[in-house]
Design an enzyme around this catalytic site. Structure first.
Site, mmCIF file in Angstrom:
data_model
loop_
_atom_site.group_PDB
_atom_site.id
_atom_site.type_symbol
_atom_site.label_atom_id
_atom_site.label_comp_id
_atom_site.label_asym_id
_atom_site.label_seq_id
_atom_site.Cartn_x
_atom_site.Cartn_y
_atom_site.Cartn_z
ATOM 1 N N GLN A 16 9.035 64.673 -65.661
ATOM 2 C CA GLN A 16 8.580 64.852 -67.038
ATOM 3 C C GLN A 16 9.630 65.527 -67.920
ATOM 4 O OE1 GLN A 16 4.558 66.444 -65.452
ATOM 5 N NE2 GLN A 16 4.040 65.524 -67.411
ATOM 6 N N HIS A 62 9.873 51.101 -66.982
ATOM 7 C CA HIS A 62 10.860 50.094 -67.376
ATOM 8 C C HIS A 62 10.301 48.672 -67.303
ATOM 9 C CE1 HIS A 62 14.249 53.101 -66.167
ATOM 10 N NE2 HIS A 62 13.812 53.311 -67.387
ATOM 11 N N ASP A 110 13.655 58.443 -69.173
ATOM 12 C CA ASP A 110 15.109 58.275 -68.988
ATOM 13 C C ASP A 110 15.886 59.519 -69.418
ATOM 14 O OD1 ASP A 110 14.352 55.760 -68.265
ATOM 15 O OD2 ASP A 110 15.593 54.687 -69.712
ATOM 16 N N ARG A 113 7.235 77.475 -62.193
ATOM 17 C CA ARG A 113 6.871 76.393 -61.279
ATOM 18 C C ARG A 113 7.558 75.115 -61.747
ATOM 19 N NH1 ARG A 113 1.531 72.735 -60.763
ATOM 20 N NH2 ARG A 113 2.495 71.457 -59.170
ATOM 21 N N HIS A 148 5.826 65.877 -56.984
ATOM 22 C CA HIS A 148 5.027 65.773 -58.218
ATOM 23 C C HIS A 148 5.156 64.340 -58.739
ATOM 24 C CE1 HIS A 148 3.158 68.303 -61.643
ATOM 25 N NE2 HIS A 148 3.040 67.039 -62.018
ATOM 26 N N ASN A 159 1.475 68.037 -55.583
ATOM 27 C CA ASN A 159 0.754 68.269 -56.816
ATOM 28 C C ASN A 159 -0.335 67.217 -56.960
ATOM 29 O OD1 ASN A 159 0.472 69.510 -59.575
ATOM 30 N ND2 ASN A 159 0.711 67.351 -60.124
ATOM 31 N N GLU A 160 -1.580 67.663 -56.926
ATOM 32 C CA GLU A 160 -2.736 66.822 -57.241
ATOM 33 C C GLU A 160 -2.859 65.556 -56.385
ATOM 34 O OE1 GLU A 160 -2.822 66.203 -61.460
ATOM 35 O OE2 GLU A 160 -3.174 68.320 -61.851
ATOM 36 N N ASN A 165 -5.254 73.197 -59.996
ATOM 37 C CA ASN A 165 -4.907 72.751 -61.343
ATOM 38 C C ASN A 165 -6.230 72.432 -62.018
ATOM 39 O OD1 ASN A 165 -2.315 72.799 -60.361
ATOM 40 N ND2 ASN A 165 -1.881 70.643 -60.767
ATOM 41 N N TYR A 192 -8.203 71.544 -65.836
ATOM 42 C CA TYR A 192 -8.133 71.284 -67.278
ATOM 43 C C TYR A 192 -9.508 71.122 -67.908
ATOM 44 C CZ TYR A 192 -3.118 70.450 -66.754
ATOM 45 O OH TYR A 192 -1.783 70.603 -66.504
ATOM 46 N N GLU A 234 -1.937 75.136 -62.575
ATOM 47 C CA GLU A 234 -1.822 74.490 -63.890
ATOM 48 C C GLU A 234 -3.108 74.696 -64.665
ATOM 49 O OE1 GLU A 234 -0.851 70.269 -64.160
ATOM 50 O OE2 GLU A 234 0.724 70.519 -62.666
HETATM 51 C C1 GBH Z 1 -1.672 67.351 -64.674
HETATM 52 O O1 GBH Z 1 -2.612 66.401 -64.310
HETATM 53 C C2 GBH Z 1 -0.326 67.006 -64.113
HETATM 54 O O2 GBH Z 1 -0.059 67.708 -62.929
HETATM 55 C C3 GBH Z 1 0.789 67.159 -65.093
HETATM 56 O O3 GBH Z 1 1.934 66.539 -64.620
HETATM 57 C C4 GBH Z 1 0.338 66.645 -66.433
HETATM 58 O O4 GBH Z 1 1.369 66.608 -67.374
HETATM 59 C C5 GBH Z 1 -0.777 67.528 -66.920
HETATM 60 O O5 GBH Z 1 -1.810 67.555 -66.011
HETATM 61 C C6 GBH Z 1 -1.372 67.109 -68.262
HETATM 62 O O6 GBH Z 1 -1.977 65.868 -68.165
HETATM 63 O O7 GBH Z 1 -8.059 58.526 -67.361
HETATM 64 O O8 GBH Z 1 -5.958 57.377 -67.603
HETATM 65 O O9 GBH Z 1 -6.730 58.845 -69.344
HETATM 66 C C7 GBH Z 1 -3.901 66.598 -64.817
HETATM 67 C C8 GBH Z 1 -4.893 65.614 -64.297
HETATM 68 C C9 GBH Z 1 -5.911 63.555 -64.295
HETATM 69 C C10 GBH Z 1 -4.767 64.216 -66.272
HETATM 70 C C11 GBH Z 1 -6.226 62.261 -64.875
HETATM 71 C C12 GBH Z 1 -5.018 62.863 -66.880
HETATM 72 C C13 GBH Z 1 -6.605 61.020 -66.861
HETATM 73 C C14 GBH Z 1 -5.802 59.843 -67.161
HETATM 74 N N1 GBH Z 1 -4.940 64.340 -64.908
HETATM 75 N N2 GBH Z 1 -5.907 62.065 -66.190
HETATM 76 S S1 GBH Z 1 -6.702 58.549 -67.916
#
Ligand code: GBH
Length: 505
Positions: free
Chosen positions: A38, A58, A71, A96, A141, A185-186, A329, A331, A398
């Protein structure tokens, strides 16, 4: 014992961001997270090979919201010193970040070690050490070398060896400088979104099949890396190693409806328990609800064997207990609204196997459709982890909030952090949940996977049209800096959205 304070009535306190506990316990640590693909860019220089995200962005740019790719991203491959200076300015205890497998091992295997990959991470680690910032390093990741994907990626049991070999090399090369490791990660996102769907690269979409092949291999690979570290490296390097599991937490739409309560529990077992149960419970193995549901569905499909088989006894024992901490993690929270097949579920699929209907129609908005602001869901998840997994020590690896590009006065992010951190304090002090540290996602706006650069999670705004990738601090930088300096939720009025203050008056 009382190293915390209780703030009084919010009604009388327009300057306060939250009511309740504000002080973090002694020893609680704060960090910020990123991931290699990222931020690094430099996708094809200095010996790095193609990874699955390079390939997807790509060859199928229509799958990326704004057609962008990683890229160049934030160009952290060249600008890591700027990243470290920002981290030092904020004052974090730890950073991290993740290692790019394809940068270190271009073939994916250990037959060719790329010296430039080793040099890059040593430079970054040295820069962090100079500022007294502890590294917390993720081995994987999501950016699998394409060479290994060509062999089936995580659906191939051979990945257990390849991941152990890659981990071995990383422990050997960097283990003198890294005391805290994260294997994966996840895992849910790796297996379900990438092998059971097209939400993540390599977008295999083998719904109901590839996702479960992936989890078998990933959990075994995790366990092998843990045992290798534990037996060979821990005695000399004295570090710790864990896995970071993401959870969308499921709440019953009606908490008084016993059927919905039971279904939400099944959904949480399918989501968090899929990877946590084998590692963090006394009995080990996949959660019973999962094994039973998938077996029933598989039989109904006419299959001679379940699409998800329980591990044999050797692997149940081998995987159990292989994480020093529970890395979470988190959200957002979704609701379970009824029994049956979710209308968006493919056939067969993980979602159909759950047997419940879900909705995201809950809480406040962010720039990401999937990210709803439900702080109490975080508290419920943490209490559930305490009771389901025998009171494990927890690191939040996270947590973060998205807004639109260019939002510099990011009150939405600040209030998200403040409310979610406040729930952490509640569960620490009221429920005795052992949360030891907190990691905010993310240092700077970066390549947000299939959302490209259209949704921004950073403390720093990054102008991706400028080749110098200038980083501009958002207001949340000052918020997080103050939080860490005082180990207390900031109460300063400047962090409160002026529009909200007006509403309250
Ligand atoms: C994290 O994932 C990641 O570890 C990190 O890299 C990322 O940048 C960050 O969260 C923010 O997103 O249904 O197609 O719309 C979080 C878990 C699970 C986030 C599924 C987005 C839904 C995609 N994720 N998800 S979608």
């Amino acid at each position: 014992m009382a190293n915390w304070t209780l703030i009084g009535l919010l009604a009388l306190c327009h300057t306060c961001l939250v009511a309740g506990y504000t002080k973090f316990p002694a020893g609680f640590t704060f960090g910020i997270a990123t991931a290699a693909h990222q931020i690094e860019g430099a996708w094809n220089v200095s010996g790095k090979s193609e990874n699955v995200w390079d390939r997807l962005s790509h060859t199928r740019p229509e799958l990326i919201a704004d057609g962008t790719n990683g890229d160049i991203a934030c160009d952290s491959y060249h600008r890591y010193q700027e990243d470290v200076d920002e981290l030092a300015y904020i004052g974090v205890d730890f950073y991290r970040f993740s290692l790019s497998w394809a940068r270190i091992l271009p073939t994916g295997r250990v037959d060719h070690v790329n010296p430039d990959g080793i040099r890059y991470y040593n430079d970054l680690l040295n820069a962090l050490a100079e500022k007294n910032i502890e590294p917390l390093v993720t081995l994987f990741h999501w950016d699998l070398p394409q060479t290994l994907q060509d062999l089936g990626g995580w659906a191939n049991p051979k990945m257990i060896d390849y991941f152990r070999d890659y981990s071995d090399l990383c422990f050997r090369e960097f283990g003198d400088k890294i005391k805290s490791w994260i294997t994966f990660n996840e895992p849910y996102e790796i297996c379900e979104d990438a092998y059971g769907d097209i939400k993540k690269a390599p977008a295999i979409d083998s719904h109901g099949v590839g996702n479960y092949l992936c989890s078998d291999n990933l959990l075994k690979a995790h366990a092998e890396a843990y045992h290798l570290y534990n037996e060979t490296y821990r005695p000399v390097q004295n570090g710790r190693i864990m896995i970071s599991i993401n959870s969308i937490w499921y709440e019953p739409a009606d908490p008084n409806n016993a059927e919905l309560v039971a279904l939400a529990e099944v959904a949480n077992q399918f989501k968090f328990g899929w990877f946590a149960h084998p590692i963090f419970t006394a009995e080990g193995g996949y959660p019973t609800a999962m094994v039973e549901n998938v077996a029933l569905q598989s039989a109904a499909e006419g299959l001679p064997k379940s699409r998800l088989e329980q591990f044999d006894d050797y692997w149940i024992q081998r995987i159990k207990g292989t994480s020093d901490f529970l890395g979470i993690n988190h959200y957002t929270t979704f609701l379970i609204t009824g029994a049956g097949v979710d209308p968006t579920a493919k056939d067969p699929s993980w979602l159909k196997d759950i047997g419940a209907v879900q909705t995201m129609e809950v809480g406040g908005d962010s720039a990401s459709e999937w990210l709803r602001v439900v702080p109490t869901g975080f508290a419920n998840l943490l209490r559930w982890c305490k009771s389901s997994y025998n009171d494990p020590p927890i690191y939040i690896t996270e947590n973060g909030f998205s807004d639109l590009p260019g939002t510099l006065e990011d009150y939405g992010r600040i209030s998200y952090f403040n409310e979610y951190l406040s729930e952490i304090l509640n569960v620490i002090y009221d429920d005795g949940v052992k949360v030891l540290g907190y990691t905010a996602w993310t240092l700077m706006d970066n390549f947000e996977w299939r959302a490209g650069f259209s949704e921004r999670f950073g403390f720093y705004y990054v102008d991706i049209t400028d080749p110098a990738r200038p980083r501009t601090p958002k207001l949340s930088v000052e918020y997080f800096k103050q939080l860490i300096a005082n180990r207390e939720l900031p109460q300063d009025e400047i962090f409160k959205d002026p529009a909200k203050i007006r509403d309250e008056l």
